[in-house]
Write a protein that holds these residues in place. Structure first.
Motif, PDB file in Angstrom:
ATOM      1  N   VAL A  15       0.991  -1.156  -0.010  1.00  0.00           N
ATOM      2  CA  VAL A  15       0.007  -0.012  -0.180  1.00  0.00           C
ATOM      3  C   VAL A  15       0.842   1.184   0.053  1.00  0.00           C
ATOM      4  CG1 VAL A  15      -1.825   1.283   1.203  1.00  0.00           C
ATOM      5  CG2 VAL A  15      -1.773  -1.171   1.114  1.00  0.00           C
ATOM      6  N   CYS A  26      -5.194   7.620  -2.429  1.00  0.00           N
ATOM      7  CA  CYS A  26      -5.792   6.306  -2.205  1.00  0.00           C
ATOM      8  C   CYS A  26      -5.187   5.405  -3.472  1.00  0.00           C
ATOM      9  CB  CYS A  26      -6.997   6.151  -1.745  1.00  0.00           C
ATOM     10  SG  CYS A  26      -7.410   4.468  -1.053  1.00  0.00           S
ATOM     11  N   THR A  36      -9.872  11.457  -1.386  1.00  0.00           N
ATOM     12  CA  THR A  36      -9.053  10.257  -1.360  1.00  0.00           C
ATOM     13  C   THR A  36      -7.712  10.334  -1.208  1.00  0.00           C
ATOM     14  OG1 THR A  36      -8.628  10.760  -3.977  1.00  0.00           O
ATOM     15  CG2 THR A  36     -10.805   9.473  -3.244  1.00  0.00           C
ATOM     16  N   CYS A  38      -4.606  10.008   1.502  1.00  0.00           N
ATOM     17  CA  CYS A  38      -4.679   9.584   2.513  1.00  0.00           C
ATOM     18  C   CYS A  38      -4.353  10.164   3.629  1.00  0.00           C
ATOM     19  CB  CYS A  38      -3.608   8.454   2.482  1.00  0.00           C
ATOM     20  SG  CYS A  38      -3.207   7.349   3.584  1.00  0.00           S
ATOM     21  N   MET A  39      -4.666  10.330   4.963  1.00  0.00           N
ATOM     22  CA  MET A  39      -5.986   9.663   5.204  1.00  0.00           C
ATOM     23  C   MET A  39      -7.361  10.070   4.545  1.00  0.00           C
ATOM     24  SD  MET A  39      -5.523   8.764   9.158  1.00  0.00           S
ATOM     25  CE  MET A  39      -4.427   7.740   9.819  1.00  0.00           C
ATOM     26  N   CYS A  56      -8.857   0.251   7.306  1.00  0.00           N
ATOM     27  CA  CYS A  56      -9.248   1.301   6.281  1.00  0.00           C
ATOM     28  C   CYS A  56      -9.504   0.321   5.229  1.00  0.00           C
ATOM     29  CB  CYS A  56      -8.345   2.447   6.036  1.00  0.00           C
ATOM     30  SG  CYS A  56      -6.599   1.883   5.493  1.00  0.00           S
ATOM     31  N   HIS A  57     -10.063   1.171   4.040  1.00  0.00           N
ATOM     32  CA  HIS A  57     -10.371   0.317   2.804  1.00  0.00           C
ATOM     33  C   HIS A  57      -9.156  -0.390   2.125  1.00  0.00           C
ATOM     34  CE1 HIS A  57     -12.898   0.191  -0.896  1.00  0.00           C
ATOM     35  NE2 HIS A  57     -11.721   0.264  -1.475  1.00  0.00           N
ATOM     36  N   TYR A  61      -4.160   0.879   7.496  1.00  0.00           N
ATOM     37  CA  TYR A  61      -4.512   1.226   9.067  1.00  0.00           C
ATOM     38  C   TYR A  61      -5.630   0.450   9.612  1.00  0.00           C
ATOM     39  CZ  TYR A  61      -1.967   5.367   7.838  1.00  0.00           C
ATOM     40  OH  TYR A  61      -0.881   6.384   7.499  1.00  0.00           O
TER      41      TYR A  61
HETATM   42  S1  SF4 Z   1      -6.730   5.795   4.879  1.00  0.00           S
HETATM   43 FE1  SF4 Z   1      -6.496   3.481   4.031  1.00  0.00          FE
HETATM   44  S2  SF4 Z   1      -8.007   3.549   2.587  1.00  0.00           S
HETATM   45 FE2  SF4 Z   1      -7.897   5.709   2.987  1.00  0.00          FE
HETATM   46  S3  SF4 Z   1      -6.437   6.262   1.341  1.00  0.00           S
HETATM   47 FE3  SF4 Z   1      -5.208   5.756   3.233  1.00  0.00          FE
HETATM   48  S4  SF4 Z   1      -4.519   3.734   2.813  1.00  0.00           S
HETATM   49 FE4  SF4 Z   1      -6.310   4.222   1.395  1.00  0.00          FE
END
Ligand code: SF4
Length: 67
Positions: A15, A26, A36, A38-39, A56-57, A61
């Motif tokens: 990731v 993301c 989109t 991150c976060m 998370c998606h 995390y």
């Molecule tokens: S928090 Fe998780 S789902 Fe959101 S952009 Fe970051 S890595 Fe992707």
């Protein structure tokens, strides 16, 4: 409440590489917007949700409700 990195280092590496390639957006989504980045908005909302526990998606995390 705590936000942890996935315990699986391979997933974290994958990731993180994706985030680097996409300039911090993301890697699991096609749109590049403030939502989109991150976060992403989805995870920020999940963090704010007192009942949410989980990944998370992208699974980078993990939010735990424990301290
Ligand atoms: S928090 Fe998780 S789902 Fe959101 S952009 Fe970051 S890595 Fe992707």
């Amino acid at each position: 409440m705590k936000i942890l990195l996935n315990e699986n280092e391979e997933i974290v590496e994958t990731v993180k590489k994706g985030l680097k390639k996409s300039g911090g957006y993301c890697p699991c989504r096609r749109e590049k917007t403030e939502d989109t980045k991150c976060m992403c908005k989805e995870f920020r909302q999940q963090v704010a949700d007192p009942n949410f526990e989980g990944y998370c998606h992208c699974m980078l995390y993990y939010k735990t409700l424990k301290d």
